[in-house]
Design a protein around this motif. Structure first.
Motif, mmCIF file in Angstrom:
data_model
loop_
_atom_site.group_PDB
_atom_site.id
_atom_site.type_symbol
_atom_site.label_atom_id
_atom_site.label_comp_id
_atom_site.label_asym_id
_atom_site.label_seq_id
_atom_site.Cartn_x
_atom_site.Cartn_y
_atom_site.Cartn_z
ATOM 1 N N CYS A 91 74.632 46.784 46.134
ATOM 2 C CA CYS A 91 74.796 46.728 44.641
ATOM 3 C C CYS A 91 74.905 45.422 44.067
ATOM 4 C CB CYS A 91 76.025 47.736 44.395
ATOM 5 S SG CYS A 91 75.736 49.488 44.599
ATOM 6 N N ASP A 92 75.582 44.806 44.593
ATOM 7 C CA ASP A 92 76.123 43.192 44.149
ATOM 8 C C ASP A 92 74.796 42.283 44.212
ATOM 9 O OD1 ASP A 92 78.881 43.915 43.885
ATOM 10 O OD2 ASP A 92 79.349 42.974 45.705
ATOM 11 N N GLN A 93 74.090 42.724 45.281
ATOM 12 C CA GLN A 93 72.914 41.841 45.284
ATOM 13 C C GLN A 93 71.820 42.396 44.042
ATOM 14 O OE1 GLN A 93 71.461 42.733 49.127
ATOM 15 N NE2 GLN A 93 72.466 40.827 50.087
ATOM 16 N N ALA A 94 71.758 43.643 43.837
ATOM 17 C CA ALA A 94 70.921 44.025 42.970
ATOM 18 C C ALA A 94 71.356 43.450 41.541
ATOM 19 C CB ALA A 94 70.880 45.733 42.673
ATOM 20 N N GLU A 95 72.891 43.472 41.361
ATOM 21 C CA GLU A 95 73.509 43.167 40.031
ATOM 22 C C GLU A 95 73.188 41.621 39.941
ATOM 23 O OE1 GLU A 95 77.652 43.326 37.701
ATOM 24 O OE2 GLU A 95 77.599 43.509 39.908
ATOM 25 N N GLU A 96 73.150 40.882 40.768
ATOM 26 C CA GLU A 96 72.829 39.396 40.819
ATOM 27 C C GLU A 96 71.325 39.347 40.296
ATOM 28 O OE1 GLU A 96 73.979 37.641 44.450
ATOM 29 O OE2 GLU A 96 75.872 38.012 44.294
ATOM 30 N N PHE A 97 70.616 40.029 40.855
ATOM 31 C CA PHE A 97 69.091 40.027 40.610
ATOM 32 C C PHE A 97 68.867 40.373 39.072
ATOM 33 C CE2 PHE A 97 64.776 42.022 39.922
ATOM 34 C CZ PHE A 97 64.023 40.856 40.344
ATOM 35 N N VAL A 98 69.481 41.305 38.567
ATOM 36 C CA VAL A 98 69.562 41.705 37.179
ATOM 37 C C VAL A 98 69.989 40.565 36.300
ATOM 38 C CG1 VAL A 98 70.267 43.351 35.336
ATOM 39 C CG2 VAL A 98 69.497 44.452 37.366
ATOM 40 N N GLU A 99 71.170 40.047 36.666
ATOM 41 C CA GLU A 99 71.590 39.054 35.946
ATOM 42 C C GLU A 99 70.487 37.870 35.872
ATOM 43 O OE1 GLU A 99 74.243 38.815 33.836
ATOM 44 O OE2 GLU A 99 74.220 41.112 34.270
ATOM 45 N N SER A 100 70.143 37.462 36.811
ATOM 46 C CA SER A 100 69.244 36.225 36.968
ATOM 47 C C SER A 100 68.088 36.629 35.899
ATOM 48 C CB SER A 100 68.845 35.876 38.324
ATOM 49 O OG SER A 100 68.048 36.629 39.056
ATOM 50 N N VAL A 101 67.331 37.926 35.977
ATOM 51 C CA VAL A 101 66.467 38.128 35.099
ATOM 52 C C VAL A 101 66.675 38.140 33.660
ATOM 53 C CG1 VAL A 101 64.702 40.126 34.601
ATOM 54 C CG2 VAL A 101 65.260 39.312 36.944
ATOM 55 N N ILE A 143 65.178 35.776 31.070
ATOM 56 C CA ILE A 143 64.294 36.513 30.010
ATOM 57 C C ILE A 143 64.918 35.792 28.554
ATOM 58 C CG2 ILE A 143 63.895 38.378 28.552
ATOM 59 C CD1 ILE A 143 63.534 40.045 31.187
ATOM 60 N N GLY A 144 66.348 35.761 28.693
ATOM 61 C CA GLY A 144 66.966 34.761 27.524
ATOM 62 C C GLY A 144 66.493 33.640 27.296
ATOM 63 N N SER A 145 66.237 32.881 28.397
ATOM 64 C CA SER A 145 66.030 31.507 28.401
ATOM 65 C C SER A 145 64.549 31.365 27.752
ATOM 66 C CB SER A 145 66.210 30.915 29.534
ATOM 67 O OG SER A 145 67.431 30.692 30.080
ATOM 68 N N GLU A 146 63.588 32.224 28.060
ATOM 69 C CA GLU A 146 62.285 32.216 27.842
ATOM 70 C C GLU A 146 62.089 32.421 26.381
ATOM 71 O OE1 GLU A 146 60.170 34.935 30.451
ATOM 72 O OE2 GLU A 146 60.372 33.274 32.367
ATOM 73 N N CYS A 147 62.995 33.386 26.072
ATOM 74 C CA CYS A 147 63.156 33.866 24.398
ATOM 75 C C CYS A 147 63.589 32.759 23.627
ATOM 76 C CB CYS A 147 63.739 35.032 24.321
ATOM 77 S SG CYS A 147 62.955 36.686 24.893
ATOM 78 N N LEU A 148 64.505 32.016 24.062
ATOM 79 C CA LEU A 148 65.062 30.993 23.064
ATOM 80 C C LEU A 148 64.069 29.874 23.128
ATOM 81 C CD1 LEU A 148 67.422 29.482 21.903
ATOM 82 C CD2 LEU A 148 68.142 28.788 24.351
ATOM 83 N N VAL A 149 63.268 29.536 24.237
ATOM 84 C CA VAL A 149 62.317 28.496 24.241
ATOM 85 C C VAL A 149 61.224 28.777 23.150
ATOM 86 C CG1 VAL A 149 60.267 27.351 25.510
ATOM 87 C CG2 VAL A 149 62.858 27.528 26.330
ATOM 88 N N ASP A 150 60.767 30.162 23.645
ATOM 89 C CA ASP A 150 59.814 30.831 22.303
ATOM 90 C C ASP A 150 60.130 30.482 21.037
ATOM 91 O OD1 ASP A 150 58.118 31.267 24.636
ATOM 92 O OD2 ASP A 150 58.414 33.434 24.520
ATOM 93 N N GLU A 151 61.377 31.163 20.655
ATOM 94 C CA GLU A 151 61.745 30.814 19.310
ATOM 95 C C GLU A 151 62.020 29.653 18.794
ATOM 96 O OE1 GLU A 151 62.680 33.364 16.938
ATOM 97 O OE2 GLU A 151 61.682 34.725 18.032
ATOM 98 N N ALA A 152 62.542 28.691 19.836
ATOM 99 C CA ALA A 152 62.748 27.299 19.381
ATOM 100 C C ALA A 152 61.610 26.386 19.232
ATOM 101 C CB ALA A 152 63.795 26.660 20.321
#
Length: 142
Positions: free
Chosen positions: A55-65, A69-78
């Protein structure tokens, strides 16, 4: 991602199976503590820990994704790469230098908050390599 889902599913199935074994061994022993119930409980504890790790590994993966995604959206918006796409209301593009300044400012604020210095009222950005640029009105208000 499929590997993480498969590992989580396998760990869950093993955990459920171990729980069933505990119940079966207790029923067979009439609720008495026996070597079989102790072994079933020990196996259950091990499977529980393995399930938690999965569960911890899956949670870490979800957080990294989510961060990616947030970084990509920020760059796209910026950079304005989503402006003009149908159904989107993008921000006007900003320079890469400005984006880097804002990114550094956010990083330093996070570090200050993690160190506890952000709790003092009126805390300002104290790191000299990430100053606010006063040419931008939104920074001047900071």
């Amino acid at each position: 991602m499929d590997n993480i889902v498969d590992a989580l599913n396998s760990a869950y199935q093993d955990f459920v199976s171990a729980a069933a074994s505990v119940l079966e061994s207790r029923e067979i022993s009439g609720g008495q503590v026996t070597a079989a119930t102790d072994a079933a409980l020990e196996n259950f504890k091990q499977r529980w820990e393995l399930f938690r790790v999965a569960c911890d590994q899956a949670e870490e993966f979800v957080e990294s994704v989510k961060q990616r995604i947030g970084s990509e959206c920020l760059v796209d918006e910026a950079t304005g790469s989503v402006v003009g796409k149908p159904g989107t209301m993008g921000l006007p593009p900003i320079s890469a230098v400005r984006l880097e300044q804002m990114s550094k400012a956010v990083r330093w604020l996070v570090i200050e908050l993690q160190q506890g210095s952000g709790s003092s009222g009126g805390s300002t950005l104290s790191h000299p390599s990430a100053p606010f640029d006063t040419r931008f009105h939104e920074d001047a208000a900071q």
